[in-house]
Design an enzyme around this catalytic site. Structure first.
Site, PDB file in Angstrom:
ATOM      1  CE1 TYR A 159      -3.745   2.521   0.856  1.00 54.88           C
ATOM      2  CE2 TYR A 159      -1.948   3.644   2.045  1.00 54.88           C
ATOM      3  CZ  TYR A 159      -3.025   3.570   1.682  1.00 54.88           C
ATOM      4  OH  TYR A 159      -4.044   4.742   1.717  1.00 54.88           O
ATOM      5  CD  GLU A 171      -6.135   4.579  -1.074  1.00 56.68           C
ATOM      6  OE1 GLU A 171      -7.147   4.534  -1.691  1.00 56.68           O
ATOM      7  OE2 GLU A 171      -6.062   4.436   0.196  1.00 56.68           O
TER       8      GLU A 171
END
Lengths: 293, 397
Positions: B116, B204
């Site tokens: 992530y 993101e």
């Protein structure tokens, strides 16, 4: 009886020849604010309203008029540069009314202002007013009344609401500061609380916040240990759906932080009376003031 | 503003961020041609809608799944033909679903490891902040809660930008092998340049993957843009897909109004975002449900107010309208005139509660009185909210 601005304030208006800048400069002058200069690049040499000299740069305005506070009405794309120009001229306080400034621009402004003498209020704010003495911004003057309650708010019209409630109940204000709703701004709730704490004439405070960020929580923590006078608060956005952006870029709820419930809890834990609805902000403070006496 | 996955991929490629090979197609033929260009590898066909949960979604024609991994260009064509022009229902679209007009055809990455990686503008430090974790491809918020030590945070100096040592440190913290490290640092740097270059408030990447071949790729990216900076990025603004948005919000944005549709039955028209939120709060406090958030702003014109009113009236769920104005820059007479104009063009079929205060309030009240619009006046915010809730309840029963 006030903080930051008063009868001695010498105001320069950046963007004075624009329609909004001109209109509000006039309104401020009518209220009694001492507007000593205007700045619009390329318009130096003009006279505004027949009596206020216009300069090309804030540097020159400062040299010629010794202005110490600036009010900015420059369009969003150029406003960050205007803030830095005022800071470079070493004014004490910059009040930036302009809304819609890109947040990356404000990020750089904030970084470049570190260690400088000038303080910044805003952007995207109604401004600051010391009733009866000095109005710098777009708030309607007549709703205010001279007195001893300080008001700090992230929202413009919600500030007017609180002020009007106070005035209608006979409670005047020492100074009202609209700190603005953008995610990156100048003065925070906490900065403003500390300034009011130094003013012995301010007897109580109303703190108005919104969902998003953690500025209200930080102010609450400091108030708990350091601020002894009555404080009431209201947080807008209890019913805002999570994750949606609501006008003020500041009003972003993310990752469970910055929720209205969390802020209200932090405020209450600091002994601050929190108004249940925006209609009872003044009443909540008045009850708190009577209780503490 | 949200953008499609294929658009996010285009933006990343522009800044040299490595992604899987692939392109967007509008027809099954195009999809097949793209698949042939990519070559003899496993392929993935992904329906392009803004809603999440595509993989588990179902098309109204019965076809299951908005994301399919297939083996050949011929299969790509078959799958694309079952998706294109069809309506996909996922847990985020609501029962009406979304029409799929484009599909992304890409090489299916053979994933060895998922990471992530996000960059956001941190309010507290007023600086970019990188948030990363070795636990990619899952609910990152759950990771942050259960094992906060697995979340890496790296602040970036707003003026100096992301430094090479920081990308090397992140690569180490995220467990990249020496062989992968160069690709990883290049990707981090590219993402940072994307973030700054496009005035993002967040980028993101979830997941950022290491493939079995050792490639480091951004598999999917979510962008949040700063609306205030879109004027600097017309190419990003052009990516807006209004078919994916609430039609009420699209109409409002045409007129420069800040509107967000909600599910209640009391419509509100307010000036200022804070007061608009507070008005919604007080409606709820007195037992009502707001139908929308609407901030007409400080400098709205009569026409904008009229258009705002039309949008409120057009919402069939609405049982009452609450106008709450505290005039500062906004003058009460402008609001009053806007209401009168709107009432002339559209039939006002629900009760209207009006509370005016501030600049030119007397003029505004006078106009409304003479304008012949049937309305309920209120003296203050509490009074106005209670009257609106009562009116809506009476209408609903």
């Amino acid at each position: 009886m006030s903080v930051l601005v008063d009868k001695n304030t010498r105001l320069v208006v950046q963007g004075i020849t624009g329609s909004a800048g001109g209109f509000h400069a006039r309104q401020c002058m009518e209220y009694g604010t001492n507007v000593v200069a205007g700045v619009t690049p390329g318009k130096g040499g003009q006279m505004f309203g027949g009596k206020v000299p216009v300069f090309d740069t804030v540097w020159e305005a400062k040299q010629k008029t010794d202005c110490n506070v600036s009010m900015i009405f420059v369009p969003a794309a150029a406003a960050a540069d205007s803030i830095l120009e005022a800071v470079d001229a070493d004014v004490d306080l910059v009040v930036c009314i302009t809304e819609g400034i890109p947040v990356m621009d404000m990020m750089r402004v904030k970084e470049q202002m570190r260690g400088k003498k000038s303080r910044l209020i805003g952007p995207n704010c109604p401004g600051i007013i010391t009733p009866g003495a000095c109005k710098i911004g777009i708030m309607p003057g007549y709703i205010h009344k001279e007195g001893n309650v300080g008001v700090i708010s992230r929202s413009g019209t919600l500030t007017y609401e609180a002020v009007w409630q106070l005035t209608s109940r006979g409670y005047g204000q020492s100074t009202c500061i609209g700190i603005g709703g953008d995610p990156i701004n100048g003065m925070s709730h906490l900065d403003a609380v500390k300034i009011f704490n130094e003013d012995r004439h301010t007897e109580a405070l109303i703190l108005i916040g919104e969902i998003g960020g953690s500025a209200e929580e930080e102010a609450a923590a400091w108030i708990k240990d350091n601020y002894k006078k009555p404080v009431a608060a209201f947080i807008a956005g209890m019913t805002a759906p999570p994750g949606r952006r609501m006008g003020h870029a500041g009003a972003i709820v993310s990752g469970g932080k910055g929720t209205a419930a969390g802020k209200i809890e932090a405020l209450k834990a600091a002994g601050i009376a929190v108004a249940e609805t925006p209609a009872t902000m003044a009443d909540t403070l008045i009850a708190q003031m009577k209780g503490k006496r | 503003m949200n953008i499609h996955e294929y658009q996010a991929k285009e933006l990343l490629e522009r800044f040299g961020v490595a992604t899987t090979r692939g392109k967007v197609a509008s027809t099954p033929e195009e999809a097949e041609a793209i698949a042939r260009q990519i070559g003899d590898v496993d392929l993935v066909v992904k329906a392009q809608v803004h809603a999440g949960g595509r993989g588990k979604g179902t098309f109204t024609n019965g076809f299951k799944g908005g994301v399919h991994v297939v083996k050949s260009p011929k299969e790509v064509r078959e799958v694309a033909s079952k998706m294109l022009g069809q309506t996909l229902v996922t847990h985020q679209t609501g029962p009406q679903g979304r029409v799929v007009n484009k599909v992304l055809v890409a090489e299916s990455a053979d994933i060895a490891r998922e990471i992530y990686f996000a960059i956001l503008l941190d309010r507290q430090s007023a600086a970019p902040l990188i948030v990363a974790s070795t636990e990619g491809g899952v609910e990152i918020e759950a990771v942050a809660e259960k094992s906060p030590e697995k979340i890496m945070r790296e602040h970036v100096d707003p003026l100096a930008g992301l430094q090479p040592y920081q990308t090397r440190k992140l690569a180490k913290q995220l467990g990249f092998s020496p062989n992968e490290s160069k690709a990883a640092t290049k990707l981090f740097d590219g993402l940072y340049r994307t973030f700054i270059g496009l005035d993002c408030s967040m980028v993101e990447v979830n997941p950022l993957v290491v493939t079995t071949k050792g490639e480091v790729l951004a598999l999917d990216a979510k962008f949040n843009f700063d609306d205030n900076a879109l004027f600097r990025h017309p190419e990003v603004a052009a990516m807006r897909d209004t078919a994916e948005e609430d039609p009420r919000e699209v109409e409002a944005s045409k007129h420069g109004l800040n509107y967000i549709g909600l599910d209640g039955n009391i419509a509100c028209l307010v000036n200022g975002a804070g007061l608009a939120m507070a008005t919604m709060d007080i409606i709820k406090f007195y037992g009502g449900e707001p139908a929308n958030f609407l901030d007409v702003g400080g400098g709205a014109t009569e026409e904008q107010v009229t258009e705002a009113f039309k949008i409120l009236i057009a919402d069939k769920k609405v049982k009452a309208i609450l106008v709450n104005i505290f005039g500062g820059i906004m003058k009460c007479d402008i609001i009053a005139q806007g209401i009168i104009n709107a009432a002339k063009t559209v039939k006002l079929s629900v009760p209207l509660v009006v509370r005016l205060e501030g600049t030119n309030v007397e003029k505004g009240k006078q106009l409304l009185k003479e304008g012949g619009v049937a309305l309920i006046t209120a003296d203050d915010l509490g009074d106005a909210a209670q009257k609106a809730v009562k009116a809506a309840k009476e209408r609903s029963t």
